[in-house]
Structures are given as C-alpha cells and as structure tokens.
Design a protein around this motif. Structure first.
Motif, mmCIF file in Angstrom:
data_model
loop_
_atom_site.group_PDB
_atom_site.id
_atom_site.type_symbol
_atom_site.label_atom_id
_atom_site.label_comp_id
_atom_site.label_asym_id
_atom_site.label_seq_id
_atom_site.Cartn_x
_atom_site.Cartn_y
_atom_site.Cartn_z
ATOM 1 N N THR A 125 0.826 -1.219 0.000
ATOM 2 C CA THR A 125 0.000 0.000 0.000
ATOM 3 C C THR A 125 0.855 1.264 0.000
ATOM 4 O O THR A 125 0.452 2.280 -0.551
ATOM 5 C CB THR A 125 -0.967 0.049 1.200
ATOM 6 N N ASP A 126 2.045 1.198 0.620
ATOM 7 C CA ASP A 126 2.902 2.382 0.660
ATOM 8 C C ASP A 126 4.357 2.085 0.279
ATOM 9 O O ASP A 126 5.228 2.923 0.454
ATOM 10 C CB ASP A 126 2.836 3.050 2.036
ATOM 11 N N ASN A 127 4.610 0.865 -0.232
ATOM 12 C CA ASN A 127 5.935 0.458 -0.690
ATOM 13 C C ASN A 127 6.994 0.627 0.395
ATOM 14 O O ASN A 127 8.082 1.151 0.162
ATOM 15 C CB ASN A 127 6.336 1.201 -1.970
ATOM 16 N N THR A 128 6.676 0.171 1.609
ATOM 17 C CA THR A 128 7.630 0.182 2.717
ATOM 18 C C THR A 128 7.883 -1.252 3.170
ATOM 19 O O THR A 128 7.120 -2.160 2.855
ATOM 20 C CB THR A 128 7.100 0.990 3.916
ATOM 21 N N THR A 129 8.953 -1.420 3.899
ATOM 22 C CA THR A 129 9.302 -2.738 4.428
ATOM 23 C C THR A 129 9.510 -2.624 5.925
ATOM 24 O O THR A 129 10.073 -1.639 6.415
ATOM 25 C CB THR A 129 10.590 -3.272 3.781
ATOM 26 N N ALA A 130 9.056 -3.641 6.644
ATOM 27 C CA ALA A 130 9.306 -3.734 8.083
ATOM 28 C C ALA A 130 9.753 -5.154 8.399
ATOM 29 O O ALA A 130 9.363 -6.104 7.712
ATOM 30 C CB ALA A 130 8.051 -3.393 8.879
ATOM 31 N N LEU A 131 10.586 -5.301 9.423
ATOM 32 C CA LEU A 131 10.962 -6.625 9.904
ATOM 33 C C LEU A 131 9.890 -7.079 10.879
ATOM 34 O O LEU A 131 9.632 -6.402 11.886
ATOM 35 C CB LEU A 131 12.324 -6.593 10.608
ATOM 36 N N TYR A 132 9.259 -8.201 10.574
ATOM 37 C CA TYR A 132 8.260 -8.783 11.467
ATOM 38 C C TYR A 132 8.916 -9.906 12.263
ATOM 39 O O TYR A 132 9.742 -10.654 11.722
ATOM 40 C CB TYR A 132 7.096 -9.373 10.681
ATOM 41 N N VAL A 133 8.526 -10.023 13.513
ATOM 42 C CA VAL A 133 8.997 -11.096 14.381
ATOM 43 C C VAL A 133 7.757 -11.782 14.938
ATOM 44 O O VAL A 133 6.900 -11.136 15.551
ATOM 45 C CB VAL A 133 9.876 -10.560 15.536
ATOM 46 N N TRP A 134 7.642 -13.099 14.693
ATOM 47 C CA TRP A 134 6.497 -13.890 15.149
ATOM 48 C C TRP A 134 6.952 -14.902 16.190
ATOM 49 O O TRP A 134 8.068 -15.420 16.126
ATOM 50 C CB TRP A 134 5.888 -14.694 14.004
ATOM 51 N N ASN A 135 6.065 -15.233 17.121
ATOM 52 C CA ASN A 135 6.270 -16.358 18.017
ATOM 53 C C ASN A 135 6.225 -17.618 17.149
ATOM 54 O O ASN A 135 5.244 -17.845 16.438
ATOM 55 C CB ASN A 135 5.162 -16.378 19.077
ATOM 56 N N ALA A 136 7.260 -18.439 17.187
ATOM 57 C CA ALA A 136 7.323 -19.621 16.327
ATOM 58 C C ALA A 136 6.284 -20.677 16.701
ATOM 59 O O ALA A 136 5.946 -21.521 15.877
ATOM 60 C CB ALA A 136 8.720 -20.230 16.373
ATOM 61 N N LYS A 137 5.774 -20.642 17.915
ATOM 62 C CA LYS A 137 4.776 -21.633 18.328
ATOM 63 C C LYS A 137 3.403 -21.379 17.707
ATOM 64 O O LYS A 137 2.725 -22.306 17.292
ATOM 65 C CB LYS A 137 4.647 -21.668 19.846
ATOM 66 N N ASN A 138 2.986 -20.097 17.647
ATOM 67 C CA ASN A 138 1.608 -19.805 17.223
ATOM 68 C C ASN A 138 1.494 -18.736 16.136
ATOM 69 O O ASN A 138 0.393 -18.354 15.767
ATOM 70 C CB ASN A 138 0.774 -19.392 18.441
ATOM 71 N N LEU A 139 2.613 -18.237 15.631
ATOM 72 C CA LEU A 139 2.683 -17.189 14.608
ATOM 73 C C LEU A 139 2.011 -15.881 15.037
ATOM 74 O O LEU A 139 1.573 -15.094 14.202
ATOM 75 C CB LEU A 139 2.121 -17.675 13.269
ATOM 76 N N GLU A 140 1.985 -15.635 16.344
ATOM 77 C CA GLU A 140 1.532 -14.334 16.853
ATOM 78 C C GLU A 140 2.638 -13.315 16.589
ATOM 79 O O GLU A 140 3.815 -13.567 16.853
ATOM 80 C CB GLU A 140 1.258 -14.431 18.353
ATOM 81 N N VAL A 141 2.262 -12.154 16.061
ATOM 82 C CA VAL A 141 3.244 -11.101 15.806
ATOM 83 C C VAL A 141 3.710 -10.531 17.142
ATOM 84 O O VAL A 141 2.908 -10.056 17.948
ATOM 85 C CB VAL A 141 2.655 -9.985 14.915
ATOM 86 N N LEU A 142 5.024 -10.570 17.380
ATOM 87 C CA LEU A 142 5.611 -10.063 18.617
ATOM 88 C C LEU A 142 6.177 -8.658 18.439
ATOM 89 O O LEU A 142 6.172 -7.867 19.372
ATOM 90 C CB LEU A 142 6.726 -10.992 19.103
ATOM 91 N N ALA A 143 6.685 -8.368 17.239
ATOM 92 C CA ALA A 143 7.296 -7.060 16.994
ATOM 93 C C ALA A 143 7.264 -6.743 15.509
ATOM 94 O O ALA A 143 7.312 -7.640 14.667
ATOM 95 C CB ALA A 143 8.745 -7.047 17.493
ATOM 96 N N ILE A 144 7.183 -5.449 15.221
ATOM 97 C CA ILE A 144 7.291 -4.933 13.855
ATOM 98 C C ILE A 144 8.275 -3.772 13.914
ATOM 99 O O ILE A 144 8.042 -2.797 14.635
ATOM 100 C CB ILE A 144 5.932 -4.465 13.310
ATOM 101 N N VAL A 145 9.378 -3.891 13.180
ATOM 102 C CA VAL A 145 10.425 -2.880 13.197
ATOM 103 C C VAL A 145 10.530 -2.276 11.796
ATOM 104 O O VAL A 145 10.820 -2.995 10.832
ATOM 105 C CB VAL A 145 11.781 -3.498 13.614
#
Length: 126
Positions: A88-108
């Motif tokens: 939508t805005d041509n940006t990139t962020a590093l996503y970090v998910w909990n490996a057990k349940n794929l819950e997003v823990l952080a977006i940088v």
C-alpha cells in the motif's frame, strides 16, 4: 489447514538445531494466487499433520527464518523473522512472530525497501 497439495509454498526453513535429525516443524512462505492480494507464512507440523498460517492483506513476507530461544528445549521455542513488504505504501518492516503460534511479537520499520523475493538467513552467535 492441512492440505499441502493445495498450496504453493517456497523457502522451507526448520530449526537449525534439528538439521540432520528428526524434526516436526517446517516454516514456509505461501504464494497466494487468488483475491487475497497478499502472501503469507505457514507453520506445518509434519508429525501431527496440522498447520497454522499468518497473512495480512497487502503484505508480502519473504523467506521466513527461525531463531531459537537461547536454552530452548522444544523444537519450536523461538521466533520467526522476515522482512515484509507493504504494497500500500511500498515500505518494508521486519516482522517477528512467536514460532509456536505465529503471533506477531514485533514490527520494526526499515529505512530501505526490501523486495519480497529476497532470501534470508540466521546465524547464531554472529
């Protein structure tokens, strides 16, 4: 969502501590060629024949990378990381998910745009 024959996936990644050993969990990038306008991640439990996924509209993650929690005793105790392109805005962020349940823990947020076809790697101790 256990139907691997119906999915187009790429970039399989497992916990590096299990390379060459029996393992259950594999993390994959999912290519969606439908009306979702997104790509996603999939965690497949090969032992139980189950899976869970993550997907957000207009988001395009690249190769998922597993990083184990120091001192972990379970195969999926850690995080999954991937740059995610937002179309939508041509940006990139590093996503970090909990490996057990794929819950997003952080977006940088990132100062640069990372194309959604790039490869990733995690090297412990570097």
């Amino acid at each position: 969502m256990w139907a691997p024959q119906q999915l187009q996936v790429e970039f399989p990644y497992i916990n590096d501590a299990y390379r060459g050993l029996p393992y259950c969990f594999v993390y994959l990038q999912v290519w969606n060629h439908d009306a979702h306008n997104a790509m996603g991640l999939l965690k497949v439990d090969m032992c139980k024949e189950t899976s869970i996924g993550w997907q957000e509209i207009n988001k395009f993650p690249v190769e998922p990378v597993f990083a184990g929690r120091p001192g972990a005793t379970e195969e999926d105790d850690g995080v999954i990381m991937s740059p995610v392109l937002d179309s939508t805005d041509n940006t990139t962020a590093l996503y970090v998910w909990n490996a057990k349940n794929l819950e997003v823990l952080a977006i940088v947020s990132s100062p640069i745009v990372v194309p959604f076809t790039i490869h990733g790697v995690w090297i412990n101790g570097v």
